[in-house]
Design an enzyme around this catalytic site. Structure first.
Site, mmCIF file in Angstrom:
data_model
loop_
_atom_site.group_PDB
_atom_site.id
_atom_site.type_symbol
_atom_site.label_atom_id
_atom_site.label_comp_id
_atom_site.label_asym_id
_atom_site.label_seq_id
_atom_site.Cartn_x
_atom_site.Cartn_y
_atom_site.Cartn_z
ATOM 1 N N GLN A 49 -6.180 -1.169 1.647
ATOM 2 C CA GLN A 49 -5.970 -1.086 3.030
ATOM 3 C C GLN A 49 -6.743 -0.298 3.696
ATOM 4 O O GLN A 49 -7.382 1.067 3.182
ATOM 5 C CB GLN A 49 -4.481 -0.471 2.996
ATOM 6 C CG GLN A 49 -3.786 -0.509 4.414
ATOM 7 C CD GLN A 49 -2.553 0.107 4.786
ATOM 8 O OE1 GLN A 49 -2.358 1.162 4.329
ATOM 9 N NE2 GLN A 49 -1.706 -0.648 5.341
ATOM 10 N N TYR A 77 0.044 4.855 13.073
ATOM 11 C CA TYR A 77 -1.526 5.492 13.041
ATOM 12 C C TYR A 77 -2.374 4.904 14.179
ATOM 13 O O TYR A 77 -1.686 4.247 15.023
ATOM 14 C CB TYR A 77 -1.739 5.179 11.710
ATOM 15 C CG TYR A 77 -0.994 5.955 10.536
ATOM 16 C CD1 TYR A 77 -1.012 7.337 10.703
ATOM 17 C CD2 TYR A 77 -0.277 5.068 9.666
ATOM 18 C CE1 TYR A 77 -0.081 7.859 9.687
ATOM 19 C CE2 TYR A 77 0.599 5.776 8.765
ATOM 20 C CZ TYR A 77 0.970 7.432 8.916
ATOM 21 O OH TYR A 77 1.443 7.856 7.920
ATOM 22 N N PRO A 97 0.870 -1.060 0.068
ATOM 23 C CA PRO A 97 -0.038 -0.078 -0.059
ATOM 24 C C PRO A 97 0.967 1.251 -0.032
ATOM 25 O O PRO A 97 1.761 1.306 0.730
ATOM 26 C CB PRO A 97 -0.808 0.000 1.148
ATOM 27 C CG PRO A 97 0.060 -1.131 2.188
ATOM 28 C CD PRO A 97 0.606 -1.937 1.153
ATOM 29 N N GLY A 144 6.849 -2.389 -2.155
ATOM 30 C CA GLY A 144 6.502 -0.996 -2.259
ATOM 31 C C GLY A 144 7.421 -0.300 -3.512
ATOM 32 O O GLY A 144 6.968 -0.285 -4.591
HETATM 33 C C1 LIG Z 1 5.002 6.970 -1.349
HETATM 34 C C2 LIG Z 1 4.749 5.833 -0.384
HETATM 35 C C3 LIG Z 1 3.577 5.651 0.369
HETATM 36 C C4 LIG Z 1 3.402 4.949 1.331
HETATM 37 N N1 LIG Z 1 2.035 4.611 1.841
HETATM 38 C C5 LIG Z 1 1.758 3.700 2.562
HETATM 39 C C6 LIG Z 1 0.373 3.706 2.957
HETATM 40 O O1 LIG Z 1 -0.429 3.941 2.482
HETATM 41 N N2 LIG Z 1 0.276 2.512 3.861
HETATM 42 C C7 LIG Z 1 1.272 1.501 4.378
HETATM 43 O O2 LIG Z 1 0.981 0.767 5.105
HETATM 44 N N3 LIG Z 1 2.356 1.999 4.184
HETATM 45 C C8 LIG Z 1 2.748 2.812 3.216
HETATM 46 N N4 LIG Z 1 4.150 3.073 2.818
HETATM 47 C C9 LIG Z 1 5.065 2.046 3.084
HETATM 48 C C10 LIG Z 1 5.109 0.959 2.164
HETATM 49 O O3 LIG Z 1 4.092 0.261 1.962
HETATM 50 C C11 LIG Z 1 6.479 -0.110 2.488
HETATM 51 O O4 LIG Z 1 6.125 -0.736 3.581
HETATM 52 C C12 LIG Z 1 7.744 0.850 2.405
HETATM 53 O O5 LIG Z 1 8.080 1.459 1.550
HETATM 54 C C13 LIG Z 1 8.807 -0.487 2.639
HETATM 55 O O6 LIG Z 1 8.724 -1.173 1.527
HETATM 56 P P1 LIG Z 1 9.710 -0.836 0.236
HETATM 57 O O7 LIG Z 1 11.159 -0.897 0.769
HETATM 58 O O8 LIG Z 1 9.469 -2.153 -0.835
HETATM 59 O O9 LIG Z 1 9.399 0.512 -0.401
HETATM 60 C C14 LIG Z 1 4.377 3.824 1.838
HETATM 61 C C15 LIG Z 1 5.583 4.068 1.160
HETATM 62 C C16 LIG Z 1 5.836 5.100 0.052
HETATM 63 C C17 LIG Z 1 7.271 5.026 -0.402
#
Ligand SMILES: Cc1cc2nc3c(=O)[nH]c(=O)nc-3n(C[C@H](O)[C@H](O)[C@H](O)COP(=O)(O)O)c2cc1C
Length: 363
Positions: A100, A187, A24, A331
């Site tokens: 989510q 949150y 998400p 992500g």
């Molecule tokens: C632009 C952006 C928006 C995000 N929004 C959410 C979100 O809405 N809900 C959530 O649980 N995590 C959110 N995250 C965290 C990501 O879901 C993820 O857990 C985090 O980026 C680590 O994974 P990655 O290294 O693959 O990016 C966000 C991350 C980024 C970069």
């Protein structure tokens, strides 16, 4: 036989075609919580790209629970109607549409990142926020007094539980197959879990049993309106990364896992952090949160998803092959490459078809 990235995963009656999930990610691109063409194209592209599950960004269950004024919402049926074409398109590509469900608690009412972040006062289009206690997020300087925080009454808590259940009903009507309860990243629900933010003296604070009550009640309420043959996910922060304080940690996450199973959760999506700016990350290198997922998986029968620093096909595949997690949740790499899964299939020599419309590019 050992599972690999391109094996299906069946949970209850839902079959996910492979082990990649789009994590998400807030897009901060809605007006009045409504999905736009951006959401259809953004999420739709990742379904075209082959991800097994495509999950929406944090979608607010009530207006007060938005991180920013531009967050996606599902507190009205008009908002659900606006999301329905996106869910249908994801499904049409063979991916499983997931949503989510979120409430930002004391971290609500902030400017979107590219407008500088930081809190927005009610007079500037923000709103007063709620949390388990009355200690606000420690904003700096002139931002320190806004937005105003109020500790929730038990009536407020009942309303939030109902809001999650109603949001799930709307999500089902919109065509989503998996709801994820957002209980991570500092949150609202995480604020109840963590002793850093929860100093309540009623049945929602104090003991482990009490601090986990809101999450268990929300999960049970979502499960009660969700069909028996479809899964429910829960995202947690496995640790607050505040080892020197009375805080939430991996041991409590491991203890929580079977309790979530008892109230109807099927998969724990294991993230970390977000409760306080003093947190100390051990690093954000490749797979930096995978050990938490692995530790939880070792102690529970529930399915487990790992997220954080998963960027390569080999890393995602090994995570599944080595039994460290059931789902590789990706992500930022999905922001760089919407076709991560199709590219991974090429790299791992898996037999996955590109969309027929694109076949001439793969001949
Ligand atoms: C632009 C952006 C928006 C995000 N929004 C959410 C979100 O809405 N809900 C959530 O649980 N995590 C959110 N995250 C965290 C990501 O879901 C993820 O857990 C985090 O980026 C680590 O994974 P990655 O290294 O693959 O990016 C966000 C991350 C980024 C970069």
């Amino acid at each position: 036989m050992t599972d690999s990235l391109f094996d299906e995963l069946t949970i209850r009656g839902t079959t996910i075609p492979n082990r990649v999930m789009v994590s998400p990610m807030c897009q901060y691109s809605s007006t009045d919580g409504l999905a736009t063409d951006w959401h259809l194209v953004h999420l739709g592209s990742r379904a075209v790209g082959g991800a097994g599950v495509v999950m929406t960004e944090a979608t607010a269950v009530e207006p007060r629970g938005r991180i920013s004024p531009q967050d996606l919402g599902i507190w009205t049926s008009e908002q659900a109607d606006a999301l329905a074409p996106t869910a249908a398109f994801i499904r049409s590509q063979g991916s499983v549409p997931a949503i989510q469900l979120a409430h930002a608690g004391r971290k609500a009412s902030t400017r979107r990142p590219w407008e500088g972040g930081g809190p927005i006062a009610p007079a500037d289009g923000g709103w007063d926020v709620v949390g388990p206690g009355d200690e606000p997020w420690p904003y700096d300087g002139e931002d320190a007094d806004v937005p105003r925080l109020r500790a929730m009454t038990t009536a407020d808590i009942d309303d939030v539980i109902d809001a999650f259940a109603s949001a799930a009903e709307r999500a089902l009507a919109a065509g989503f197959e998996i709801p994820e309860v957002h209980a991570a990243h500092g949150y609202l629900i995480h604020e109840f879990l963590s002793p850093v933010t929860n100093d309540r003296e009623d049945e929602y604070g104090g003991s482990f049993e009490n601090r986990t009550r809101l999450l268990r009640e929300v999960t049970a309420a979502v499960r009660a309106v969700w069909p028996d043959d479809k899964p429910v996910f829960v995202r947690i922060s496995a640790t607050d990364w505040l080892p020197d304080r009375d805080s939430w940690d991996l041991e409590q996450s491991i203890r929580l896992a079977p309790m979530l199973g008892e109230v109807g959760a099927d998969l724990i999506d294991v993230s970390a952090g977000g409760i306080h700016p003093d947190q100390r990350l051990p690093g954000t290198g490749p797979g930096y949160q995978i050990p938490y997922a692995e530790a939880i998986k070792a102690e529970t029968d529930l399915a487990v998803g790992a997220v954080g620093g998963i960027t390569t096909p080999e890393q995602a595949d090994q995570l599944v092959r080595n039994g460290r997690a059931d789902l590789a949740i990706v992500g930022r790499e999905h922001l760089r490459d919407p076709y991560f899964t199709l590219h991974a299939a090429g790299a791992l020599d898996a037999d996955v078809e590109w969309p027929v419309q694109y076949r001439r590019a793969t001949d």
